[in-house]
Write a protein that holds these residues in place. Structure first.
Motif, PDB file in Angstrom:
ATOM      1  N   GLN A  54      18.767 106.016  -6.709  1.00 49.67           N
ATOM      2  CA  GLN A  54      18.459 107.347  -7.265  1.00 49.67           C
ATOM      3  C   GLN A  54      19.481 108.402  -6.848  1.00 49.67           C
ATOM      4  OE1 GLN A  54      13.888 107.514  -8.481  1.00 49.67           O
ATOM      5  NE2 GLN A  54      14.107 107.943  -6.333  1.00 49.67           N
ATOM      6  N   LYS A  55      20.054 108.249  -5.630  1.00 48.44           N
ATOM      7  CA  LYS A  55      21.023 109.274  -5.183  1.00 48.44           C
ATOM      8  C   LYS A  55      22.263 109.231  -6.060  1.00 48.44           C
ATOM      9  CE  LYS A  55      19.498 109.642  -0.444  1.00 48.44           C
ATOM     10  NZ  LYS A  55      19.617 109.047   0.874  1.00 48.44           N
ATOM     11  N   GLU A  56      22.658 108.008  -6.446  1.00 48.16           N
ATOM     12  CA  GLU A  56      23.837 107.890  -7.315  1.00 48.16           C
ATOM     13  C   GLU A  56      23.509 108.377  -8.735  1.00 48.16           C
ATOM     14  OE1 GLU A  56      25.901 104.111  -6.997  1.00 48.16           O
ATOM     15  OE2 GLU A  56      26.925 104.564  -8.873  1.00 48.16           O
ATOM     16  N   ILE A  57      22.295 108.118  -9.162  1.00 46.30           N
ATOM     17  CA  ILE A  57      21.869 108.595 -10.490  1.00 46.30           C
ATOM     18  C   ILE A  57      21.911 110.125 -10.532  1.00 46.30           C
ATOM     19  CG2 ILE A  57      19.803 108.811 -11.960  1.00 46.30           C
ATOM     20  CD1 ILE A  57      19.277 105.796 -11.217  1.00 46.30           C
ATOM     21  N   ALA A  58      21.594 110.754  -9.393  1.00 43.11           N
ATOM     22  CA  ALA A  58      21.637 112.225  -9.336  1.00 43.11           C
ATOM     23  C   ALA A  58      23.017 112.739  -9.758  1.00 43.11           C
ATOM     24  CB  ALA A  58      21.305 112.702  -7.925  1.00 43.11           C
ATOM     25  N   ASN A  59      24.068 112.012  -9.392  1.00 44.98           N
ATOM     26  CA  ASN A  59      25.428 112.440  -9.780  1.00 44.98           C
ATOM     27  C   ASN A  59      25.600 112.392 -11.291  1.00 44.98           C
ATOM     28  OD1 ASN A  59      26.102 112.623  -7.095  1.00 44.98           O
ATOM     29  ND2 ASN A  59      26.957 110.557  -7.006  1.00 44.98           N
ATOM     30  N   ALA A 100      14.154 114.889  -4.363  1.00 46.17           N
ATOM     31  CA  ALA A 100      15.359 115.206  -3.587  1.00 46.17           C
ATOM     32  C   ALA A 100      16.444 114.161  -3.862  1.00 46.17           C
ATOM     33  CB  ALA A 100      15.030 115.262  -2.096  1.00 46.17           C
ATOM     34  N   GLU A 101      16.071 112.885  -3.904  1.00 51.91           N
ATOM     35  CA  GLU A 101      17.061 111.835  -4.193  1.00 51.91           C
ATOM     36  C   GLU A 101      17.710 112.066  -5.558  1.00 51.91           C
ATOM     37  OE1 GLU A 101      15.568 107.943  -1.637  1.00 51.91           O
ATOM     38  OE2 GLU A 101      15.621 107.783  -3.794  1.00 51.91           O
ATOM     39  N   LEU A 102      16.911 112.456  -6.534  1.00 46.66           N
ATOM     40  CA  LEU A 102      17.419 112.614  -7.906  1.00 46.66           C
ATOM     41  C   LEU A 102      18.035 113.990  -8.155  1.00 46.66           C
ATOM     42  CD1 LEU A 102      14.441 110.860  -9.702  1.00 46.66           C
ATOM     43  CD2 LEU A 102      16.829 110.101  -9.846  1.00 46.66           C
ATOM     44  N   GLY A 103      17.866 114.915  -7.211  1.00 48.30           N
ATOM     45  CA  GLY A 103      18.384 116.276  -7.400  1.00 48.30           C
ATOM     46  C   GLY A 103      17.651 117.009  -8.511  1.00 48.30           C
TER      47      GLY A 103
END
Ligand SMILES: NC(=O)c1ccc[n+]([C@@H]2O[C@H](COP(=O)([O-])OP(=O)(O)OC[C@H]3O[C@@H](n4cnc5c(N)ncnc54)[C@H](OP(=O)(O)O)[C@@H]3O)[C@@H](O)[C@H]2O)c1
Length: 332
Positions: A54-59, A100-103
């Motif tokens: 999910q953190k990378e998807i946020a980008n 938070a992970e997804l922004g």
């Protein structure tokens, strides 16, 4: 902006029926894939805490908002509560962590991923698959939590702030699980995300969901599995229908999947397939029936955590014959 072909949730919101999946979209690939999907026009995208990406998807989302001029309100974004976040007192924090992970400030739909609670054993982020101390299985067994019921978790889901989770639903729930949630709370899940493909038609569950106004989202529509079976895009009947319609096997399956107003969330990390899957075709009644014949003749569920997952989940979720020796059951 138009959301494309949509269905209505019991909240009144519209859900685009052709979506995009992100399971097994590896770090290093998933940002490009989600960006490509947004560029191609997909509006409904499916995430989950446990996919670990999910953190990378946020980008990808951030870049799509700034570079492609896509607005948050033009998308329908879904994520899921993980099995080791089922204690009622953890549910609100789990949603915050997911956002938070997804922004993101909110999700359009937040789902209970499985009707199964794992013992969290400390920090969830460090331990998504907490293991039993002793197991006779070579891959180990996940440690289950038998004092939290699916009703306990669902009650907490229904209390989540609407400004953060616009709709709440479930995934991998059977008719009996859904009925237990409704009986205990009076709150009907907005959606049930289930394995469904030409070899797994689930007519009873589909009928029940239609009667209750529960939207069905279909996962693993191409028959993706962890047990090494070929994908259904290689099935002879699907290939023949595709050829006759000057379409691709994937397009045939996706057209079949949306009949009845269901949504479907094909996953790909390949740009050409992401575009191919977004090109919709119409299926005749005859072709629809030919696809259904596949599942009527040889039904098969692929994603059964008791036999397919590593570590093993020692729980009978779906009541399939392969799960009959599992020592735990779903707690309702
Ligand atoms: N709620 C749940 O428990 C649950 C469980 C499973 C899945 N899901 C969700 O549903 C999504 C879809 O399910 P899934 O990922 O299991 O599988 P799927 O969408 O049925 O299949 C994905 C596989 O199909 C390949 N593929 C994609 N488009 C293709 C095409 N046009 N021609 C040939 N092959 C193609 C992909 O390859 P490449 O990526 O290499 O292109 C990948 O190997 C997931 O990503 C996830 O978001 C939810």
């Amino acid at each position: 902006m138009s959301l494309g072909k949509t269905a209505k949730l019991n909240t009144g919101a519209s859900i685009p029926t052709l979506g995009f999946g992100t399971w097994q979209a590896e770090p290093g690939q998933v940002e490009a894939a989600v960006y490509e999907a947004l560029k191609a026009g997909y509006k409904h995208i499916d995430f989950a805490k446990v996919y670990g990406n999910q953190k990378e998807i946020a980008n990808a989302l951030k870049r799509a908002f700034s570079e492609l001029g896509i607005k948050r309100e033009d998308l329908f974004l879904v994520s899921k509560l993980w099995n080791s976040q089922h204690r009622p007192e953890h549910v609100a924090a789990a949603l915050d962590d997911c956002l938070a992970e997804l922004g993101l400030d909110y999700l359009d739909l937040y789902l209970v991923h499985f009707p199964v609670a794992f013992d969290e054993r400390g920090d969830v982020n460090q331990n998504l698959f907490p293991l039993q101390d002793k197991s006779d299985h070579p891959d180990g067994d996940v440690k289950m939590l038998d004092d939290i019921s699916i009703v306990d978790t669902w009650k907490a889901m229904t209390k989540l702030p609407k400004e953060k989770a616009r709709a709440v639903g479930v995934s991998n729930h059977t008719k009996e699980h859904l009925q237990a949630l409704i009986d205990a709370t009076g709150v009907t899940p907005a959606a049930n995300q289930i394995e469904r493909h030409p070899r797994l038609l689930q007519p009873e569950l589909i009928k029940y969901c239609a009667e209750k106004g529960i939207h069905v989202t279909e996962y693993s529509a191409f028959g993706n599995n962890m047990i090494g079976e070929p994908l259904l895009v290689q099935h002879d009947t699907i290939k023949a229908i595709a050829e006759a319609n000057k379409a691709t096997p994937a397009q045939v399956i996706l057209a079949w999947a949306q009949v009845g107003g269901h949504s479907v969330i094909p996953k790909s990390v390949t740009a050409s397939r992401i575009q191919e899957n977004f090109k919709e075709i119409e299926l005749s009644k005859e072709d629809f029936e030919k696809v259904e014949e596949i599942g009527k003749k040889s039904p098969r569920r692929f994603n059964i955590p008791y036999i397919a997952n590593k570590p093993r989940w020692p729980v009978n979720i779906f009541g399939e014959p392969e799960e009959k020796d599992a020592p735990h059951k779903v707690i309702v």
